[in-house]
Design a protein around this motif. Sequence first.
Motif, short mmCIF file in Angstrom:
data_model
loop_
_atom_site.label_atom_id
_atom_site.label_comp_id
_atom_site.label_asym_id
_atom_site.label_seq_id
_atom_site.Cartn_x
_atom_site.Cartn_y
_atom_site.Cartn_z
N LEU A 108 62.02 -19.55 44.76
CA LEU A 108 60.99 -18.75 44.13
C LEU A 108 59.65 -19.05 44.76
O LEU A 108 59.35 -20.20 45.11
N ALA A 109 58.83 -18.03 44.88
CA ALA A 109 57.45 -18.26 45.32
C ALA A 109 56.71 -19.05 44.26
O ALA A 109 56.99 -18.92 43.06
N ASP A 110 55.78 -19.87 44.67
CA ASP A 110 55.02 -20.69 43.72
C ASP A 110 54.34 -19.84 42.66
O ASP A 110 54.22 -20.25 41.50
N TYR A 126 76.19 -12.20 52.18
CA TYR A 126 74.80 -11.96 52.49
C TYR A 126 73.89 -12.71 51.53
O TYR A 126 74.11 -12.71 50.31
N ALA A 127 72.87 -13.34 52.07
CA ALA A 127 71.78 -13.83 51.24
C ALA A 127 70.93 -12.63 50.83
O ALA A 127 70.85 -11.65 51.57
N MET A 128 70.33 -12.72 49.66
CA MET A 128 69.53 -11.60 49.19
C MET A 128 68.18 -12.10 48.69
O MET A 128 68.03 -13.26 48.31
N ALA A 129 67.21 -11.21 48.71
CA ALA A 129 65.86 -11.63 48.35
C ALA A 129 65.07 -10.48 47.76
O ALA A 129 65.45 -9.31 47.91
N TRP A 130 64.00 -10.83 47.11
CA TRP A 130 63.01 -9.87 46.62
C TRP A 130 61.69 -10.15 47.32
O TRP A 130 61.25 -11.30 47.41
N PHE A 131 61.07 -9.09 47.80
CA PHE A 131 59.73 -9.14 48.35
C PHE A 131 58.88 -8.11 47.62
O PHE A 131 59.42 -7.19 47.02
N ARG A 132 57.58 -8.25 47.70
CA ARG A 132 56.72 -7.25 47.08
C ARG A 132 55.54 -6.95 48.00
O ARG A 132 55.12 -7.81 48.78
N VAL A 176 59.03 -13.15 47.12
CA VAL A 176 59.04 -13.40 45.68
C VAL A 176 60.17 -14.36 45.30
O VAL A 176 59.94 -15.38 44.65
N ALA A 177 61.39 -14.02 45.71
CA ALA A 177 62.54 -14.82 45.31
C ALA A 177 63.70 -14.55 46.25
O ALA A 177 63.77 -13.50 46.88
N ALA A 178 64.60 -15.52 46.33
CA ALA A 178 65.80 -15.34 47.15
C ALA A 178 66.96 -16.07 46.50
O ALA A 178 66.76 -17.03 45.74
N ILE A 179 68.15 -15.63 46.83
CA ILE A 179 69.35 -16.26 46.31
C ILE A 179 70.40 -16.28 47.41
O ILE A 179 70.61 -15.29 48.10
N GLY A 209 58.55 -20.41 36.99
CA GLY A 209 58.36 -20.54 35.55
C GLY A 209 58.27 -19.21 34.83
O GLY A 209 58.30 -19.16 33.60
N ARG A 210 58.17 -18.11 35.59
CA ARG A 210 58.07 -16.77 34.99
C ARG A 210 59.20 -15.86 35.44
O ARG A 210 59.68 -15.04 34.65
N PHE A 211 59.62 -15.96 36.68
CA PHE A 211 60.65 -15.08 37.23
C PHE A 211 61.95 -15.86 37.44
O PHE A 211 61.92 -17.07 37.75
N THR A 212 63.05 -15.17 37.33
CA THR A 212 64.36 -15.74 37.61
C THR A 212 65.16 -14.76 38.45
O THR A 212 65.19 -13.56 38.13
N VAL A 213 65.80 -15.25 39.49
CA VAL A 213 66.64 -14.41 40.34
C VAL A 213 68.10 -14.79 40.12
O VAL A 213 68.43 -15.97 39.97
N SER A 214 68.96 -13.80 40.09
CA SER A 214 70.39 -14.04 39.91
C SER A 214 71.16 -12.93 40.60
O SER A 214 70.59 -11.92 41.01
#
Length: 126
Positions: A60-62, A32-38, A48-51, A66-71
């Motif tokens: 990463l959203a623009d 599964y691909a995974m992501a963060w939304f807000r 926000v971000a996906a992996i 430079g501030r957030f990292t997804v793993s």
Amino acid sequence: QVPLVESGGGSVQAGGSLRLACLTSEHIDRNYAMAWFRSGPGKDREFVAAIKRGGTTTYLADSVKGRFTVSRDNAKNTMYLQMNSLFPEDTAVYHCAAGRGVITSSTRVPTAYSYWGQGTQVTVSS
């Protein structure tokens, strides 16, 4: 059984950091691909971000580059969002999501994901 459970939210001052975690169930495997939304007050759900399933390709959203990292750690069935240099405008409920067969062009689209967590609140004060 809830397939996705977020944790790690809280209240911080601007410039601070938080690390969110999304624990998946056995049903959500490494395919599964995974992501963060807000979602914030009066705002639509925002990507926000996906992996990707392999864990090496991230998006990463623009607004958070430079501030957030997804793993993700597939062995622990967990995805992470490291958030540094937080701004008050980062205040929102953060949801993790999982989807199978998510194509690149749909990575930032909420409807591409089949499973969602309940969300964890992040509040950043100025």
